[in-house]
Design a protein around this motif. Sequence first.
Motif, PDB file in Angstrom:
ATOM      1  N   GLY A  85       1.158 -13.520   7.679  1.00  0.00           N
ATOM      2  CA  GLY A  85       0.136 -14.409   8.226  1.00  0.00           C
ATOM      3  C   GLY A  85      -1.041 -14.545   7.292  1.00  0.00           C
ATOM      4  N   SER A  86      -1.965 -15.403   7.675  1.00  0.00           N
ATOM      5  CA  SER A  86      -3.116 -15.690   6.813  1.00  0.00           C
ATOM      6  C   SER A  86      -4.169 -14.590   6.850  1.00  0.00           C
ATOM      7  N   THR A  87      -4.223 -13.809   7.932  1.00  0.00           N
ATOM      8  CA  THR A  87      -5.227 -12.743   8.043  1.00  0.00           C
ATOM      9  C   THR A  87      -4.547 -11.442   8.499  1.00  0.00           C
ATOM     10  N   PRO A  88      -3.747 -10.847   7.644  1.00  0.00           N
ATOM     11  CA  PRO A  88      -3.094  -9.590   8.043  1.00  0.00           C
ATOM     12  C   PRO A  88      -4.100  -8.437   8.069  1.00  0.00           C
ATOM     13  N   ARG A  89      -3.753  -7.377   8.774  1.00  0.00           N
ATOM     14  CA  ARG A  89      -4.578  -6.171   8.802  1.00  0.00           C
ATOM     15  C   ARG A  89      -4.189  -5.302   7.605  1.00  0.00           C
ATOM     16  N   VAL A  90      -5.181  -4.948   6.795  1.00  0.00           N
ATOM     17  CA  VAL A  90      -4.938  -4.165   5.580  1.00  0.00           C
ATOM     18  C   VAL A  90      -5.768  -2.888   5.641  1.00  0.00           C
ATOM     19  N   GLU A  91      -5.114  -1.757   5.429  1.00  0.00           N
ATOM     20  CA  GLU A  91      -5.782  -0.460   5.396  1.00  0.00           C
ATOM     21  C   GLU A  91      -5.355   0.300   4.143  1.00  0.00           C
ATOM     22  N   TRP A  92      -6.304   1.052   3.582  1.00  0.00           N
ATOM     23  CA  TRP A  92      -6.027   1.885   2.416  1.00  0.00           C
ATOM     24  C   TRP A  92      -6.192   3.349   2.802  1.00  0.00           C
ATOM     25  N   ASP A 133     -10.700  11.739  -7.560  1.00  0.00           N
ATOM     26  CA  ASP A 133      -9.983  10.554  -7.069  1.00  0.00           C
ATOM     27  C   ASP A 133      -8.525  10.521  -7.529  1.00  0.00           C
ATOM     28  N   ASN A 134      -8.108  11.507  -8.309  1.00  0.00           N
ATOM     29  CA  ASN A 134      -6.706  11.568  -8.744  1.00  0.00           C
ATOM     30  C   ASN A 134      -5.774  11.617  -7.548  1.00  0.00           C
ATOM     31  N   GLY A 135      -4.714  10.823  -7.562  1.00  0.00           N
ATOM     32  CA  GLY A 135      -3.735  10.907  -6.475  1.00  0.00           C
ATOM     33  C   GLY A 135      -3.109   9.562  -6.155  1.00  0.00           C
ATOM     34  N   GLU A 136      -2.423   9.530  -5.014  1.00  0.00           N
ATOM     35  CA  GLU A 136      -1.711   8.332  -4.564  1.00  0.00           C
ATOM     36  C   GLU A 136      -2.480   7.645  -3.442  1.00  0.00           C
ATOM     37  N   TYR A 137      -2.520   6.313  -3.521  1.00  0.00           N
ATOM     38  CA  TYR A 137      -3.184   5.492  -2.516  1.00  0.00           C
ATOM     39  C   TYR A 137      -2.156   4.566  -1.875  1.00  0.00           C
ATOM     40  N   GLU A 138      -2.172   4.518  -0.549  1.00  0.00           N
ATOM     41  CA  GLU A 138      -1.240   3.675   0.203  1.00  0.00           C
ATOM     42  C   GLU A 138      -1.985   2.473   0.766  1.00  0.00           C
ATOM     43  N   CYS A 139      -1.449   1.292   0.482  1.00  0.00           N
ATOM     44  CA  CYS A 139      -1.948   0.064   1.093  1.00  0.00           C
ATOM     45  C   CYS A 139      -0.975  -0.321   2.199  1.00  0.00           C
ATOM     46  N   GLU A 140      -1.439  -0.289   3.436  1.00  0.00           N
ATOM     47  CA  GLU A 140      -0.599  -0.594   4.596  1.00  0.00           C
ATOM     48  C   GLU A 140      -1.011  -1.943   5.179  1.00  0.00           C
ATOM     49  N   VAL A 141      -0.032  -2.802   5.364  1.00  0.00           N
ATOM     50  CA  VAL A 141      -0.269  -4.168   5.851  1.00  0.00           C
ATOM     51  C   VAL A 141       0.524  -4.376   7.131  1.00  0.00           C
ATOM     52  N   SER A 142      -0.124  -4.971   8.121  1.00  0.00           N
ATOM     53  CA  SER A 142       0.557  -5.304   9.376  1.00  0.00           C
ATOM     54  C   SER A 142       0.145  -6.706   9.820  1.00  0.00           C
ATOM     55  N   GLY A 143       1.092  -7.427  10.391  1.00  0.00           N
ATOM     56  CA  GLY A 143       0.850  -8.784  10.869  1.00  0.00           C
ATOM     57  C   GLY A 143       2.136  -9.424  11.337  1.00  0.00           C
ATOM     58  N   ASN A 144       2.021 -10.276  12.331  1.00  0.00           N
ATOM     59  CA  ASN A 144       3.194 -10.954  12.910  1.00  0.00           C
ATOM     60  C   ASN A 144       4.262  -9.947  13.353  1.00  0.00           C
ATOM     61  N   ASN A 145       3.782  -8.861  13.949  1.00  0.00           N
ATOM     62  CA  ASN A 145       4.674  -7.817  14.491  1.00  0.00           C
ATOM     63  C   ASN A 145       5.540  -7.163  13.425  1.00  0.00           C
TER      64      ASN A 145
END
Length: 332
Positions: A85-92, A133-145
């Motif tokens: 979708g045009s405005t998904p929910r994004v969390e880091w 800040d060394n390490g792994e970062y996860e970008c999680e996206v949710s939208g349209n179920n």
Amino acid sequence: MPCLGGIVLRGSSLTHSAAAERNRLLEKPKDLIDEADMLVSVYLLAVLASTGVEGAFTVGTDSSNVRVRENEGADLTCKPSADFGSTPRVEWKFNVLNAQRFVVFDGKPTESYANRVELLNNGVRFNKVTRGDNGEYECEVSGNNNFGKVIVKLTVLVPVGAPVCNIPTSVTTDGKAILRCSDKVGSPPPNYKWYKGDTLLPEDPKKFPNFKNSTYRINPINGNLEFSPVTKADSGAYYCEAVNSAGPAKRCKAVRMEVEDVNTGGIVAAVIVSLLLVALLIGGLWYANKKGYLPTRSESKPKPSVIYQPPSSRGGEEEEDGEFRQKSSFVV
């Protein structure tokens, strides 16, 4: 005679060779179409692979391994497909010590990152990174179920410091000796090398004729140099060198390790001296006991209490005579 494409027709029937040629001419356009479809498919797959998008509801990134020097800025990208979708929910989230910490939640940086992280259209920007800040970062996206994520590894480059070495100065032959080397500053974690004098010790000594009789093992990850067993030939001055991709190598101060034979005579002498001391102690106790210098059991017992109980048969008459008589018992 009728003629078709240079093929002579005899009567109303075609020869076998003419029929085969006709079928080849008719099937050729179909083969060209199939070949063109195959080329288009390969091209599309190549484009999708280069963009990191493999299908519906996917999340990609420009770089899954970001390397930047300490105190500099860093961009972590996260690109969801249009299916969200045009405005998904994004969390880091930041993966640290088998746990997760939010960097971006509910559309904004969390309190601990608010002063140095800002949101981008397709990711986040660290204004200044530190080795923490060394390490792994996860970008999680949710939208349209639907849900998707991508992992970005951030490596903060910090040159190594002077490593700390722990080298024994004296060991015995046929025993075990461990020389340790560590650096807590460098990022990424450094690799370690060991030198004896000015000679670099190879990690696999069996591959080199000059070291084929060596009994040591080197762990370039944790920095340990282990001799098992130690021989007289292992005596010498040793030092360690730490190096990573962020800067020049650093080394510790050389320390000489002496390998000595077991001092059998000294051990025997120590045992004899110990036995003599035990004998003197026993003799001294016996003499003191004989002379009475030590307390006996009878002297150590407490004295019993003495209870005096006067006769009470004449208690009433004696009081009438005016004489004092103790009627109850008392303790002396």
